[in-house]
Motif scaffolding. Structure first.
Motif, PDB file in Angstrom:
ATOM      1  N   SER A 206       0.993  -1.308   0.080  1.00 37.96           N
ATOM      2  CA  SER A 206       0.129  -0.126  -0.030  1.00 37.96           C
ATOM      3  C   SER A 206       0.975   1.210  -0.074  1.00 37.96           C
ATOM      4  CB  SER A 206      -0.955  -0.088   1.285  1.00 37.96           C
ATOM      5  OG  SER A 206      -0.048   0.099   2.270  1.00 37.96           O
ATOM      6  N   GLY A 207       2.113   1.078  -0.181  1.00 43.70           N
ATOM      7  CA  GLY A 207       3.004   2.380  -0.004  1.00 43.70           C
ATOM      8  C   GLY A 207       3.115   2.723   1.287  1.00 43.70           C
ATOM      9  N   ARG A 208       3.366   4.112   1.570  1.00 47.29           N
ATOM     10  CA  ARG A 208       3.507   4.575   2.847  1.00 47.29           C
ATOM     11  C   ARG A 208       2.371   5.015   3.650  1.00 47.29           C
ATOM     12  NH1 ARG A 208       8.167   7.421   4.023  1.00 47.29           N
ATOM     13  NH2 ARG A 208       6.974   8.957   5.394  1.00 47.29           N
ATOM     14  N   VAL A 209       1.073   4.567   3.068  1.00 51.32           N
ATOM     15  CA  VAL A 209      -0.093   4.599   3.633  1.00 51.32           C
ATOM     16  C   VAL A 209      -0.696   3.376   4.157  1.00 51.32           C
ATOM     17  CG1 VAL A 209      -2.572   5.398   3.657  1.00 51.32           C
ATOM     18  CG2 VAL A 209      -0.903   6.987   2.595  1.00 51.32           C
ATOM     19  N   PRO A 210      -1.015   3.013   5.294  1.00 51.67           N
ATOM     20  CA  PRO A 210      -1.150   1.779   5.872  1.00 51.67           C
ATOM     21  C   PRO A 210      -2.779   1.438   5.547  1.00 51.67           C
ATOM     22  CG  PRO A 210      -1.328   3.236   7.679  1.00 51.67           C
ATOM     23  CD  PRO A 210      -0.575   4.017   6.530  1.00 51.67           C
ATOM     24  N   THR A 211      -2.864   0.221   5.224  1.00 50.93           N
ATOM     25  CA  THR A 211      -4.284  -0.243   4.706  1.00 50.93           C
ATOM     26  C   THR A 211      -5.115  -0.204   5.945  1.00 50.93           C
ATOM     27  OG1 THR A 211      -3.927  -2.575   5.261  1.00 50.93           O
ATOM     28  CG2 THR A 211      -3.422  -1.689   2.809  1.00 50.93           C
ATOM     29  N   SER A 212      -6.594  -0.563   5.891  1.00 50.51           N
ATOM     30  CA  SER A 212      -7.368  -0.368   6.740  1.00 50.51           C
ATOM     31  C   SER A 212      -7.095  -1.940   7.713  1.00 50.51           C
ATOM     32  CB  SER A 212      -9.175  -0.446   6.465  1.00 50.51           C
ATOM     33  OG  SER A 212      -9.189  -1.493   5.524  1.00 50.51           O
ATOM     34  N   ARG A 213      -6.468  -2.865   7.119  1.00 50.47           N
ATOM     35  CA  ARG A 213      -6.254  -4.155   7.653  1.00 50.47           C
ATOM     36  C   ARG A 213      -5.346  -3.823   8.844  1.00 50.47           C
ATOM     37  NH1 ARG A 213      -6.313  -6.258   2.477  1.00 50.47           N
ATOM     38  NH2 ARG A 213      -4.199  -5.497   2.347  1.00 50.47           N
TER      39      ARG A 213
ATOM     40  N   GLY B  26       7.762   2.636  11.363  1.00 50.90           N
ATOM     41  CA  GLY B  26       6.744   1.819  10.499  1.00 50.90           C
ATOM     42  C   GLY B  26       7.022   1.724   9.005  1.00 50.90           C
ATOM     43  N   ASN B  27       7.813   2.820   8.372  1.00 46.31           N
ATOM     44  CA  ASN B  27       8.187   2.802   7.157  1.00 46.31           C
ATOM     45  C   ASN B  27       9.602   2.349   6.953  1.00 46.31           C
ATOM     46  OD1 ASN B  27       6.135   4.553   6.404  1.00 46.31           O
ATOM     47  ND2 ASN B  27       7.001   6.520   7.078  1.00 46.31           N
ATOM     48  N   ILE B  28       9.653   1.762   5.796  1.00 49.23           N
ATOM     49  CA  ILE B  28      11.094   0.833   5.599  1.00 49.23           C
ATOM     50  C   ILE B  28      11.387   0.749   4.095  1.00 49.23           C
ATOM     51  CG2 ILE B  28      10.153  -1.392   5.662  1.00 49.23           C
ATOM     52  CD1 ILE B  28      12.472  -2.272   7.372  1.00 49.23           C
ATOM     53  N   HIS B  29      12.551   0.553   3.745  1.00 45.37           N
ATOM     54  CA  HIS B  29      12.658   0.316   2.280  1.00 45.37           C
ATOM     55  C   HIS B  29      13.167  -1.208   2.531  1.00 45.37           C
ATOM     56  CE1 HIS B  29      12.952   4.008   0.722  1.00 45.37           C
ATOM     57  NE2 HIS B  29      14.065   4.591   1.349  1.00 45.37           N
ATOM     58  N   LEU B  30      12.689  -2.225   1.741  1.00 47.04           N
ATOM     59  CA  LEU B  30      13.051  -3.414   1.682  1.00 47.04           C
ATOM     60  C   LEU B  30      14.446  -3.807   1.029  1.00 47.04           C
ATOM     61  CD1 LEU B  30       9.864  -5.209   0.816  1.00 47.04           C
ATOM     62  CD2 LEU B  30      10.537  -4.952   3.244  1.00 47.04           C
ATOM     63  N   LEU B  31      15.406  -4.138   1.640  1.00 48.36           N
ATOM     64  CA  LEU B  31      16.647  -4.538   1.271  1.00 48.36           C
ATOM     65  C   LEU B  31      17.087  -5.878   0.992  1.00 48.36           C
ATOM     66  CD1 LEU B  31      18.325  -2.136   3.794  1.00 48.36           C
ATOM     67  CD2 LEU B  31      17.468  -1.512   1.429  1.00 48.36           C
ATOM     68  N   PRO B  32      17.615  -6.401   0.018  1.00 48.34           N
ATOM     69  CA  PRO B  32      17.844  -7.847  -0.389  1.00 48.34           C
ATOM     70  C   PRO B  32      19.245  -8.081   0.437  1.00 48.34           C
ATOM     71  CG  PRO B  32      18.854  -6.254  -2.147  1.00 48.34           C
ATOM     72  CD  PRO B  32      17.994  -5.592  -1.181  1.00 48.34           C
ATOM     73  N   ALA B  33      19.333  -9.236   0.969  1.00 56.87           N
ATOM     74  CA  ALA B  33      20.366  -9.938   1.487  1.00 56.87           C
ATOM     75  C   ALA B  33      21.659  -9.991   0.644  1.00 56.87           C
ATOM     76  CB  ALA B  33      20.103 -11.481   2.027  1.00 56.87           C
ATOM     77  N   GLU B  34      21.357 -10.004  -0.625  1.00 56.87           N
ATOM     78  CA  GLU B  34      22.658 -10.084  -1.501  1.00 56.87           C
ATOM     79  C   GLU B  34      22.506  -9.237  -2.828  1.00 56.87           C
ATOM     80  OE1 GLU B  34      22.816 -14.299  -2.733  1.00 56.87           O
ATOM     81  OE2 GLU B  34      23.084 -15.074  -0.610  1.00 56.87           O
TER      82      GLU B  34
ATOM     83  N   ALA C 108      12.795   6.531   8.435  1.00 57.19           N
ATOM     84  CA  ALA C 108      11.791   7.804   8.232  1.00 57.19           C
ATOM     85  C   ALA C 108      11.550   7.899   6.704  1.00 57.19           C
ATOM     86  CB  ALA C 108      12.709   8.965   8.889  1.00 57.19           C
ATOM     87  N   ASP C 109      12.392   7.698   5.818  1.00 57.65           N
ATOM     88  CA  ASP C 109      11.967   7.912   4.491  1.00 57.65           C
ATOM     89  C   ASP C 109      11.661   6.851   3.726  1.00 57.65           C
ATOM     90  OD1 ASP C 109      14.300   6.637   4.388  1.00 57.65           O
ATOM     91  OD2 ASP C 109      15.098   8.102   2.848  1.00 57.65           O
ATOM     92  N   GLY C 110      11.301   5.541   4.526  1.00 59.16           N
ATOM     93  CA  GLY C 110      10.887   4.307   3.938  1.00 59.16           C
ATOM     94  C   GLY C 110       9.755   4.323   2.866  1.00 59.16           C
ATOM     95  N   GLU C 111       9.739   3.596   1.726  1.00 55.30           N
ATOM     96  CA  GLU C 111       8.756   3.753   0.860  1.00 55.30           C
ATOM     97  C   GLU C 111       7.553   2.836   1.138  1.00 55.30           C
ATOM     98  OE1 GLU C 111      10.464   2.081  -2.855  1.00 55.30           O
ATOM     99  OE2 GLU C 111      10.779   0.228  -2.043  1.00 55.30           O
ATOM    100  N   LEU C 112       7.523   2.061   2.058  1.00 59.27           N
ATOM    101  CA  LEU C 112       6.518   1.130   2.393  1.00 59.27           C
ATOM    102  C   LEU C 112       6.214   1.274   3.908  1.00 59.27           C
ATOM    103  CD1 LEU C 112       7.401  -2.059   0.398  1.00 59.27           C
ATOM    104  CD2 LEU C 112       5.889  -0.190   0.031  1.00 59.27           C
ATOM    105  N   PHE C 113       5.001   1.254   4.336  1.00 52.35           N
ATOM    106  CA  PHE C 113       4.598   0.971   5.605  1.00 52.35           C
ATOM    107  C   PHE C 113       4.372  -0.381   5.838  1.00 52.35           C
ATOM    108  CE2 PHE C 113       1.536   1.317   9.281  1.00 52.35           C
ATOM    109  CZ  PHE C 113       2.245   2.530  10.041  1.00 52.35           C
TER     110      PHE C 113
END
Length: 463
Positions: free
Chosen positions: A29-36, A252-260, A280-285
């Motif tokens: 959902s990006g930086r805005v959390p879903t209703s879930r 709550g925000n984060i960028h997903l970083l690959p292990a390799e 703070a600037d993570g693209e996903l909540f």
């Protein structure tokens, strides 16, 4: 001519409407959390995960998958007692480990013979997933499901056909046991196992083997209200450890970083270095779920009797999970009888009382108030009170997590005094104060917080 034109318009509009309303919801959902996520705040923040299976009876941390189903035979199984004790211990839901890495399924699945129907339990007519799901609903608790991707019993594991077997297991669980509040995905995948008698090492490519995007889409279609947890979401992220805690200033925000390098982040293939603190600037909540076992191990072992975490440890975990914008997931391990150890039951009750005590003496609670760096949130008490705990929350449904630095001050004898400086607020932020006697509190946002934000503040005194 009019009829033809009308017919064309109906067809065009119908096609548009079908595309509009049948479009699949994006996985992230990006930086805005879903209703879930938002509807769990204050309701489903502390819950448990029940580990009960072959490992329980073999007294092993991780069985190979070659153990006989005959060994699964709880003598005094009491699902009601387990669920009721968890409810009375302050848990609002239970995630059932329907299948762990050994591959033994607690429901009579059609996908493998290695399941509860091959055990002596209830003469092969048992279904513990159903029993737990029914008991959770009976006692007003949420129910979730965990089906391990890794299967050390299945001869097909590591081959293309196993992916369909695993999806069918998920389909059975998601279809036959009612609404879930969470579906849980593990990152442990591949290694030594029985694998139908091969007794060998098998490795998989975590990034592509399960085709997670399409697997998650299937889960989402079948359980649209359930949050999906894994190392990489798409709703909840791993906290990076199994100690139940994240950083005091976790975002709550984060960028997903690959292990390799040159790989795609996936369950079991993730750089966890920022999981406990977020960005703070993570693209996903993706708020963290903080899981840990009540005892030293996830499954029951007699040697762990009397070694439950202390009440102080559990409250500290609560403050560093729920209190830092995350969720608290306590590992529950019934014994070989199919009962909870009396020490576990008592410790959970003590934990519930300790948490309730934190919020026993409410001083004030505000509605959502718009705050900017130039216009702080000020709460007047009307008289001096002793404050020991504050509870801050950020409105997230419109613009997501915004706060990036703030100061909480208390007015003591007419003078504003700094109590602490923080970075994130997000879903929830609990902070203890050193018993300050004051007649007002205020939150002053740092200039780094560039947008107006809606905040709530509640204050509590000594019990």
């Amino acid at each position: 001519m009019f009829i033809i034109t009308l017919a064309i318009l109906v067809i065009v509009f119908g096609a548009f409407a079908w595309r509009l309303f049948s479009a699949e919801e994006p996985l992230y959902s990006g930086r805005v959390p879903t209703s879930r996520i938002l509807r769990r705040r204050g309701v489903l923040e502390v819950y448990g995960m029940v580990h009960f299976g072959i490992d329980t009876f073999m007294d092993q941390k991780r069985c190979s998958g070659g153990e006989s189903a005959e060994c699964f035979n709880p003598s005094e199984m009491d699902v009601d007692e387990i669920v009721r004790s968890c409810r009375d211990g302050g848990l609002s839901g239970l995630i059932i480990v329907c299948k762990h890495h050994d591959g033994f399924c607690l429901w009579p699945t059609k996908t493998t013979e290695y399941n509860i129907s091959a055990s002596p339990y209830k003469g092969g007519k048992g279904d513990l997933v159903k029993e737990f799901a029914d008991a959770c609903r009976k006692y007003g608790m949420g129910v979730g499901f965990y089906v391990s991707p890794w299967d050390r019993n299945n001869a097909a594991f590591g081959k293309p056909e196993y992916t369909e077997i695993y999806r069918e297991q998920l389909r059975e669980i998601c279809t036959n046991y009612g609404q879930a509040f969470e579906l849980w995905i593990d990152g442990a995948n591949g290694g030594e196992g029985y694998y139908g008698g091969a007794n060998e090492m098998r490795r998989i490519d975590h990034s592509v083997y399960y085709d997670w995007p399409n697997t998650w889409k299937m889960m989402r279609r079948l359980q649209p209200n359930a949050c999906i947890f894994s190392d990489v979401g798409p709703d909840l992220r791993c906290s990076g450890s199994e100690n139940g805690c994240v950083s005091d200033e976790c975002y709550g925000n984060i960028h997903l970083l690959p292990a390799e390098s040159n790989t795609t982040p996936a369950p079991g293939l993730m750089d966890y270095s920022k999981s406990a603190e977020g960005m703070a600037d993570g693209e996903l909540f993706l708020p963290p779920e903080c899981d840990f076992p009540l005892r030293p191990n996830w499954f029951y072992h007699p040697c762990d009797d009397g070694r439950q975490k202390s009440v102080d440890e559990l409250v500290d975990i609560y403050m560093h999970s729920v209190g830092c914008g995350g969720f608290m997931n306590v590992g529950i391990s019934p014994d070989r009888r199919g009962r909870l150890d009396s020490g576990d039951i008592e410790r959970l009750k003590e934990f519930r009382v300790a948490v309730e005590t934190l919020f026993q003496n409410g001083i004030t609670a505000t509605p959502l108030i718009e705050v900017t760096p130039d216009r702080p949130l000020v709460v007047e008490f009307g008289e001096a009170r002793t404050v020991v705990l504050v509870d801050m929350r950020e409105e997230l449904a419109i613009q997501g997590e915004v706060v990036n630095g703030y100061v909480l001050e208390a007015r003591v004898d007419g003078e504003w005094k700094t109590q602490f400086k923080g970075q994130a607020i997000g879903l929830r932020r609990l902070r203890r104060l050193p018993a300050v006697h004051c007649d007002a509190l205020r939150i002053v946002l740092a200039t780094e917080t560039r947008k107006p934000v809606m905040l709530q503040l509640a204050a509590y005194g000594e019990a």
